[in-house]
Write an enzyme that holds these catalytic residues in place. Sequence first.
Site, mmCIF file in Angstrom:
data_model
loop_
_atom_site.group_PDB
_atom_site.id
_atom_site.type_symbol
_atom_site.label_atom_id
_atom_site.label_comp_id
_atom_site.label_asym_id
_atom_site.label_seq_id
_atom_site.Cartn_x
_atom_site.Cartn_y
_atom_site.Cartn_z
ATOM 1 N N LEU A 1 0.840 -1.196 0.000
ATOM 2 C CA LEU A 1 0.000 0.000 0.000
ATOM 3 C C LEU A 1 0.874 1.245 0.000
ATOM 4 O O LEU A 1 1.727 1.422 0.867
ATOM 5 C CB LEU A 1 -0.908 -0.010 1.240
ATOM 6 C CG LEU A 1 -1.886 1.164 1.349
ATOM 7 C CD1 LEU A 1 -2.948 1.075 0.265
ATOM 8 C CD2 LEU A 1 -2.537 1.186 2.739
ATOM 9 N N HIS A 2 0.657 2.116 -0.978
ATOM 10 C CA HIS A 2 1.460 3.337 -1.052
ATOM 11 C C HIS A 2 0.615 4.501 -1.551
ATOM 12 O O HIS A 2 -0.235 4.353 -2.427
ATOM 13 C CB HIS A 2 2.686 3.144 -1.946
ATOM 14 C CG HIS A 2 2.388 2.672 -3.329
ATOM 15 N ND1 HIS A 2 2.135 1.350 -3.630
ATOM 16 C CD2 HIS A 2 2.308 3.335 -4.511
ATOM 17 C CE1 HIS A 2 1.924 1.206 -4.923
ATOM 18 N NE2 HIS A 2 2.016 2.402 -5.488
ATOM 19 N N LEU A 3 0.867 5.628 -0.950
ATOM 20 C CA LEU A 3 0.168 6.877 -1.275
ATOM 21 C C LEU A 3 1.029 7.696 -2.230
ATOM 22 O O LEU A 3 2.216 7.912 -1.978
ATOM 23 C CB LEU A 3 -0.093 7.671 0.012
ATOM 24 C CG LEU A 3 -0.664 9.081 -0.147
ATOM 25 C CD1 LEU A 3 -2.138 9.018 -0.551
ATOM 26 C CD2 LEU A 3 -0.511 9.875 1.162
#
Length: 767
Positions: A663-665
């Site tokens: 998960l990465h923003l």
Amino acid sequence: MEIDRERTSQDHITRKQREDKEEEEEEEEEEERVKLNPIVVLLVGAPGSGKSTFCDHVMKNCPRPWARICQDTINNGKAGTKIQCLTSAGSALKHGKSVFIDRCNLDKEQRADFLKLGGPQVEKHAVVLDLPAKLCISRSVKRSGHEGNLQGGKAAAVVNRMLQKKELPKLGEGLTRITFCQDEKDVQDTINTYNALGPSDSLSSGCFGQKNANAKIQLGIMKFLKKVDSPGDARSEANVSQKCVHNEVSKEKDHWIEGTQNCSVPSGHACEDVKDCDKVEMIADGNASDNIPTLAFPSISTADFQFNLEKASDIIVEKVEEFISKIGNARLVLVDLSHGSKILSLVRTKAAKKYVDSNKFFTVVGDITRLHSGEGLNCNVIANASNWRLKPGGGGVNAAIFSAAGPALESATKERAGSLKPGKAVVVPLPPTSPLFTREGVTHVIHVLGPNMNPQRPNFLNNDYVQGCEVLREAYSSLFEGFASIVRSYGGSSKGSSGRSVESEISPTNSGQKVKREAVYESDVNKKYKGFQKDLKPSVRNYLNGKEDLDKENGRGMTKTWGSWAQSLYNIAMHPDKHKNVVIEILDDVVVLNDLYPKAQRHLLVLAIGEGLDHLADVRREHLSLLKTMHAVGLKWTEKFLDENKSLAFRLGYHSVPSMRQLHLHVISQDFNSQHLKNKKHWNSFNTPFFRDSVDVIQEVSDHGKVVLKNEDNILSMELRCHRCRSAHPNIPRLRSHISSCQALFPTGLLQNGRLVFVPSEDGTSK
């Protein structure tokens, strides 16, 4: 083993860097060429129509570089081959020159190869010099020293023979613009248009100037030829050719009588001359949408019935969005007569915000009764904002449509219904005797009655917008359902939305003739969907470069086996200390690093630390605190960047279906000034609903405990649109050129709820 995995991962990255470098070099070449915005212009016309003269005038006065490709001179001043023309034209395009194809190009087959030049990124125009036959013959017979030696008496027979077989071009062949010139004034106007083109300018797309799509050649040439004085050295040749012309004219007359079987001509009438056919003009096939069923409709209840424009525009977009998937490849067009139309402006803005497919729904300023002749847009069905009596009169659209359609529409309407209730619609086939049928190609009118907020009109709702909105929704539903029924029943030698071959004919009641219609209803999306039906999981797996299963039992959405390259971010998040060369900040819950292939001036990734969070589908309410932390860290970095450059604006968000694990923003500036922005997937992954804003994700998880994801991979293949003004562009170089100078305000949706982070200007907007 760990060393081998690291080495494999590094090999993948090295190979990708090498491939990206090659793509980058190709992109730079393409970008340099696109700066000149070359176009291919096919001149279409018989000998003597003035093609070479047209080229000369433009090439002398237009500031952009041109190359004239003429088969009569392509071989070192002598006649050559089509292959030589194609080769020379391709070479000119590579050097940034626009190209005139100076050949007759009178049939589709002759044009086809030239329309492939430069690929889809090069605009293709056609200028049709559709001048009177006798003028072309006169010029050809009288001229001397012609490059192709087509002059004197023999020219008359050649011109006549060529004109009999001409096929007027259509946008569906691959053209973006067609200009028809019927007289010398039209030709001069078109010359002036092209003279004004700068090196990087472009012209609007569509068909312009076409008056009769099916006219071939004026007959009665014999009368004209008898008056022609051929040059003295060609008299005997002229006498011989006159006999040839007489035979050709006789054949042509037979051809026309035969060809009128599909024309709306009263029974027993034979078209002895093209002028006869002009009286009952056949349906024109003038643009790329020839075969696409199209409904043109006005805004219901916003004029005479004074319905609130904001509420009406919401309902229009809502119902369009609902029905657009039910009508296959058909189109919906909202029409208003005023250039300053507020309803059009509102609908455009709201449709863009919802990413409604602009190929299937768009707005047009124009007279709904003259969309083909006035705007070059073929709409086979139009909607009428009717009164409850279904009668002519009043004002606005109702009066205009009844007037344009003539008495035939009122008679046909009486056969269908005597009155109409608010929220209902009635479909009326338009008789072929109606001027709307013969001039505009309209086959059906759909009367629809909306709610009334005007106290001077019947059924006044006294500003009850609860009931009013319900009735208006029903009105648009009835309208679109009526159009969908027409689409399903339409025939032609094409496939319907069901994929089966359909063939039907519409027989005018007052004529012994038949008018055939052809339509293509199967959209590209439907074709792709059929492929997915047989093998859904492999299709999704191929897209994701891994194995994917839909796990409905645990509600976890998507689980996936990731390839080695896609594990890179996961490895960094799990062992940030081993990657200090790329990590710029390490916190308890997150890791921050620059994107390896940034798509803008500033592009960061904020990675979640922890197992079991591969992408958004894994997020649940217990991760809400982590999402807020990631957002806060992203905001901190945007503040730092904005201190350095106040002109930037940022979005923080996630990809619905990321290509890399963990998960990465994304924290990305909205300039998109990067050499790594190379293709449609890159752009659309950040500028369509595929990109989920962080604030929306946090809100959704807070409200529902998870993020609701759809299979949105087809979004990445959507057309390229500017993220500010929403204008469409054919390729990445042109889009990048546009966004570098676009000063439009960001869409309203981005300016709400903190989706866009920027330093406000004096008026509170982001410039």
